[in-house]
Structures are given as C-alpha cells and as structure tokens.
Design an enzyme around this catalytic site. Structure first.
Site, PDB file in Angstrom:
ATOM      1  N   GLY A  10       0.668  -1.631   0.183  1.00 16.68           N
ATOM      2  CA  GLY A  10      -0.061   0.032   0.445  1.00 16.68           C
ATOM      3  C   GLY A  10       0.444   1.404   0.343  1.00 16.68           C
ATOM      4  O   GLY A  10      -0.026   1.831  -0.078  1.00 16.68           O
TER       5      GLY A  10
ATOM      6  N   ARG B 280      -6.773   2.933 -15.023  1.00 18.84           N
ATOM      7  CA  ARG B 280      -6.466   3.520 -13.637  1.00 18.84           C
ATOM      8  C   ARG B 280      -7.256   4.636 -13.695  1.00 18.84           C
ATOM      9  O   ARG B 280      -7.803   5.563 -13.012  1.00 18.84           O
ATOM     10  CB  ARG B 280      -5.457   3.921 -13.075  1.00 18.84           C
TER      11      ARG B 280
ATOM     12  N   TYR C 259     -10.092   4.404 -11.245  1.00 20.93           N
ATOM     13  CA  TYR C 259     -10.613   5.761 -10.038  1.00 20.93           C
ATOM     14  C   TYR C 259     -10.386   7.044 -10.256  1.00 20.93           C
ATOM     15  O   TYR C 259      -9.580   7.535  -9.355  1.00 20.93           O
ATOM     16  CB  TYR C 259      -8.905   4.979  -9.459  1.00 20.93           C
TER      17      TYR C 259
ATOM     18  N   CYS D 120     -14.361   4.049 -27.506  1.00 22.19           N
ATOM     19  CA  CYS D 120     -15.775   4.174 -28.271  1.00 22.19           C
ATOM     20  C   CYS D 120     -16.780   4.775 -27.025  1.00 22.19           C
ATOM     21  O   CYS D 120     -17.745   3.971 -26.301  1.00 22.19           O
ATOM     22  CB  CYS D 120     -16.370   3.575 -28.826  1.00 22.19           C
TER      23      CYS D 120
ATOM     24  N   TYR E 181       0.020  -1.615 -11.942  1.00 25.69           N
ATOM     25  CA  TYR E 181      -1.356  -0.897 -11.995  1.00 25.69           C
ATOM     26  C   TYR E 181      -2.052  -0.914 -13.724  1.00 25.69           C
ATOM     27  O   TYR E 181      -2.811  -0.406 -13.925  1.00 25.69           O
ATOM     28  CB  TYR E 181      -2.788  -0.359 -11.373  1.00 25.69           C
TER      29      TYR E 181
END
Ligand code: PLP
Length: 451
Positions: free
Chosen positions: A271, A351, A355, A380, A409
């Site tokens: 993390g 991402r 997010y 699209c 990611y």
C-alpha cells in the site's frame, strides 16, 4: 515458458538515430519525469524507441525499480533485523519485472492461480509464495497447499476448506489469517470508505479473528505461521500504518496470552503510495520505518518474542518506473474544449477511468505555446479521457506523449477492448532496451474463437 527467445532479444538502438551528446535511454526517462520532455535530445531518444517498437508502448526503467527496492531496504533493514519483503505481483505481472524483483531477494505475494504460475515460472519455490485472496476456488486451494505456499485465509468457511483439502493431500497447510483491523488509512484527509465494511479479512472486532486462530490451532492439518493485514493502496501518510501496527501487535500478545501461539511472521501489507503529481509530497519508506519502529519494539517487548516483519508492496516498487508512450492522432477544438486524441485509451491504461487517477502527461520535444486540453483515448466511450484539463505545450498530430507512473496497475489491467491488440513492453537498462513482451496482434484477438 511460453515466451520465445525473440521477445527477450537484446535490442540496441540504431546508432544512426543517436548523436554523441544524446542522453541515454535511462537519462531520457529521468528527464521526462523531471519535466524536461521538451528537450529535443530527450524527445529524439524516445522517438527512436517509439519508431522502432510502435505505440502505445509501455517502457519501464530498471534503475527506478532497483532504486525503490534499495530505499525500502535502507529504511527498514537497520530498524527491523527480522524483515522479509515480498512483491505483490498484481501491480505488474510481466515475468521480467517479477524476475528483477526476485533477483532483489523479494518473496512473491499472489492473488490467483495465474499469479502462482507466474511466480513458479520466474523461479520461485512454492514455499516462497504467499497467496492472498478473499475468494479462492478449489483449484487454487489445491495447488497452493500442494506447493507448500502460505495461504492467507480470509474466512472460517475457507479455513474448513483448507483443512479438508490438506487432509485429502495428507499434508499440513501453512496459513496466516488476513485480519481486518478496522482502520481507514485515509482517515485524515480523504473520504471515509469505512474499511470495517470491506469484504477483506476477519475482523479483530468482537473476537472474530481470535476465534479463527483458536479453531485453526485445534486442527492438525493446519500449521499457523502468521498474521496478515493490508489496509489499502496508494497510502501517502503514516497514520493508517501506525494505528494498524498497534492493533496487530496487541493481537500478537493476545494470541500468545490466550492461546499460547507464537507466530513466525506479522505482515503489515503493502500500500505504500507514490507521488503522481509534480511536487507532491508523500510518505517515504524512511518516514514509515521511523514511525513503525517504536510501536514494533514496544509491541514485541510486550509479547515477549519477535516475529519477522513482512511487507508486501507492489505499486511502490514499479509504479514510477513505467511510462506509456502514445501518439497523437488528431487535435480537435470543440466550442468548450480542446481534445488531443491519442492512440491509446482505457484499454491501455485503466486507472484514470477506474479510479479517476491522475497521471502526468508530457509532450515530447515541445515546450512553447501552452494550451489547456483533455487527452482523449481512442476507445468509443465518453468516459475515455486519460487526462483532463491539462495545460501542456501545444501538440499536433504525429506528436509523441509520455504518460507517467504507469508501471503499476497499468499493463496488468490492460485489455483488448475495442479489439485493439495489447501493447508491447520494454525494459530499459541504462542505454539498452529489452523487449519483455512483444506487441499483441490480431491473431491474439481472434484466438480461441475458431475464427
Ligand atoms: C494489491 C495488494 C498488495 C499491493 O498493494 P500496493 O498498493 O500495490 O502496494 C499487497 N497485498 C495485498 C493483499 C494486495 O491485495
């Protein structure tokens, strides 16, 4: 290995492209990070890569990854003599990247059977693998137990399944429990997502985790090795970790006092955040290690023994190493906005849409005439905007852009949506570059369909 030697071939830049004073590939990537992408020499070097390998193109800087590992070790090793660091494979599952981190002495933290197979293919032994998932299927349980991996158990239901499978295999399963410490890593500044409500882990609250250890202790098929938590991702402050560490170490003592259990390890998860914006200050490994040290020392003194501290970052090691090079297809002015339409979208880098993540964008070889634009993807969907309202040097069709901090990611979340083949991945070492995944093709898109 399914990769053929071609994909691992060492490729030197065509000398004709380079001039004597040009930066190395590594230096060019460092310059792009440092907002010097306008430098013609920097642009020339990266144009060479893009011309040779096509766009969109993932490029990773090996030196950056090694530097991140070194900074984590330098902060933690002197303070925590019993330390084990694992790499969370899901951040970037390219086998060359996994191999690089294995070479740095890191263990493997995996979340699926596919990641177990990648770890094995890159040379990990089963015993070096930690398998975490809140929803493991029977095939995954079978394989992990057979390999002697540590299963990070997430529910009492799973514990029973692990016991039954271990009994079938006439083996002892090595386990830890993932606990939910009920800490929000973003309590201070961000919206409270209420980790107590999350799907992960057995709650420390109400003695739930304690009862899980008690049950496991009574099962001869189970060998309890550790205690695990992972409180979130892209954490930029130490508070969430220190609150968590206090709860975890109090629980270590409780396990010893009430059940007589001594754990081999306590895993505080991954993390660790990285800066995604210019000038953004985030917690360093040094900040985190310094904050955790007194809590750990006090906790192990109270418990009367010292387990090994495990950490398992993903993003921290690889995030900043990665760049996506994309080409401008068109520039369009609407009554309200200017769109720079590029040849990559959320199929390439998810991402931003997933997010609302911010990724820096640099225009290579341009530094004049700033304009505020949206960098729009080629998928699209209205939401396919890679970067919104950025003031950048004016770009034109054919220009090359670099999207930063895409090493974690990024490719691992990419897809073939809109029937666009997967991009290639390159690993830069100084002025050398290796193709660590060839560009996908239409054969890949059509595979398994009978067409
Ligand atoms: C994803 C994950 C990690 C790595 O998270 P980062 O934010 O990339 O450091 C570590 N542990 C577990 C259990 C995970 O699911």
């Amino acid at each position: 290995m399914s990769l053929r030697p071609l994909s691992l071939a060492l490729l030197l830049l065509a000398p004709a492209l380079l001039r004597a004073a040009d930066p190395t590939l590594h230096e060019a990537l460092v310059a792009v990070r440092a907002d010097k992408a306008g430098d013609p020499a920097v642009a020339r070097v990266l144009q060479g890569l893009a011309s040779a390998h096509g766009t969109p193109l993932y490029v990773y800087d090996q030196a950056h990854i090694r530097g991140q590992v070194a900074s984590l070790k330098a902060a933690f090793a002197p303070r925590f003599p019993k330390l084990r660091v694992l790499y969370a494979l899901k951040a970037n599952t390219n086998p060359s990247i996994i191999g690089l981190l294995k070479g740095e002495g890191l263990g493997a933290e995996v979340v699926s059977l596919g990641e177990i197979e990648w770890a094995l293919r890159t040379g990990y032994k089963g015993s070096e693998i930690m398998f975490t998932s809140s929803s493991k299927n029977p095939a995954e349980l079978r394989r992990a137990i057979a390999l002697g991996a540590v299963l990070n158990v997430d529910s009492l239901d799973e514990l029973g399944q692990v016991r039954d499978e271990a009994r079938r295999q006439k083996k002892q399963a090595r386990i830890s429990f993932r606990v939910n410490p009920g800490v929000d890593p973003h309590t201070i500044h961000q919206i409270n997502t209420g980790i107590t409500e999350s799907k992960f882990g057995l709650h420390l609250q109400d003695g739930i985790a304690l009862r899980a250890y008690e049950q496991a202790k009574a099962m001869p098929e189970i060998r309890i090795e550790g205690l695990h938590c992972h409180i979130g991702s892209q954490i930029t402050e130490t508070e969430g970790y220190t609150l968590t560490a206090k709860k975890m170490l109090a629980f270590v003592k409780e396990l010893k006092d009430k059940l007589g259990l001594r754990l081999a390890f306590v895993d505080l998860g991954g993390g660790l955040g990285i800066p995604y914006k210019d000038g953004q200050a985030v917690m360093s490994p040094e900040d985190l290690a310094r904050a955790l040290e007194p809590i750990w020392k006090e906790g192990v003194a109270a418990a009367g023994y010292e387990p090994t501290l495990w950490l398992e970052p993903g993003r921290f090691f690889v995030g900043g190493s990665g760049f996506v090079l994309v080409r401008v297809n068109t520039v369009k002015q609407t009554p309200v906005k200017t769109f720079v339409n590029v040849d990559a979208g959320f199929n390439t880098l998810m991402r931003p849409i997933l997010y609302q993540a911010y990724h820096r964008v640099r225009v290579l070889g341009k530094s004049a005439d700033p304009v505020t634009v949206d960098i729009a993807g080629d998928v699209c969907e209205t939401g396919d905007i890679l970067a919104e309202a950025r003031t950048l040097p004016r770009a034109a069709a054919g220009d090359l852009l670099a999207i930063l901090d895409a090493g974690a990611y990024g490719f691992s979340m990419a897809s073939e949506y809109n029937s666009r083949p997967m991009p290639a991945e390159l690993l830069v070492d100084g002025n050398r570059v290796r193709v660590i995944r060839r560009r996908g093709g239409f054969g890949d898109i059509f595979r398994n369909t009978g067409k």
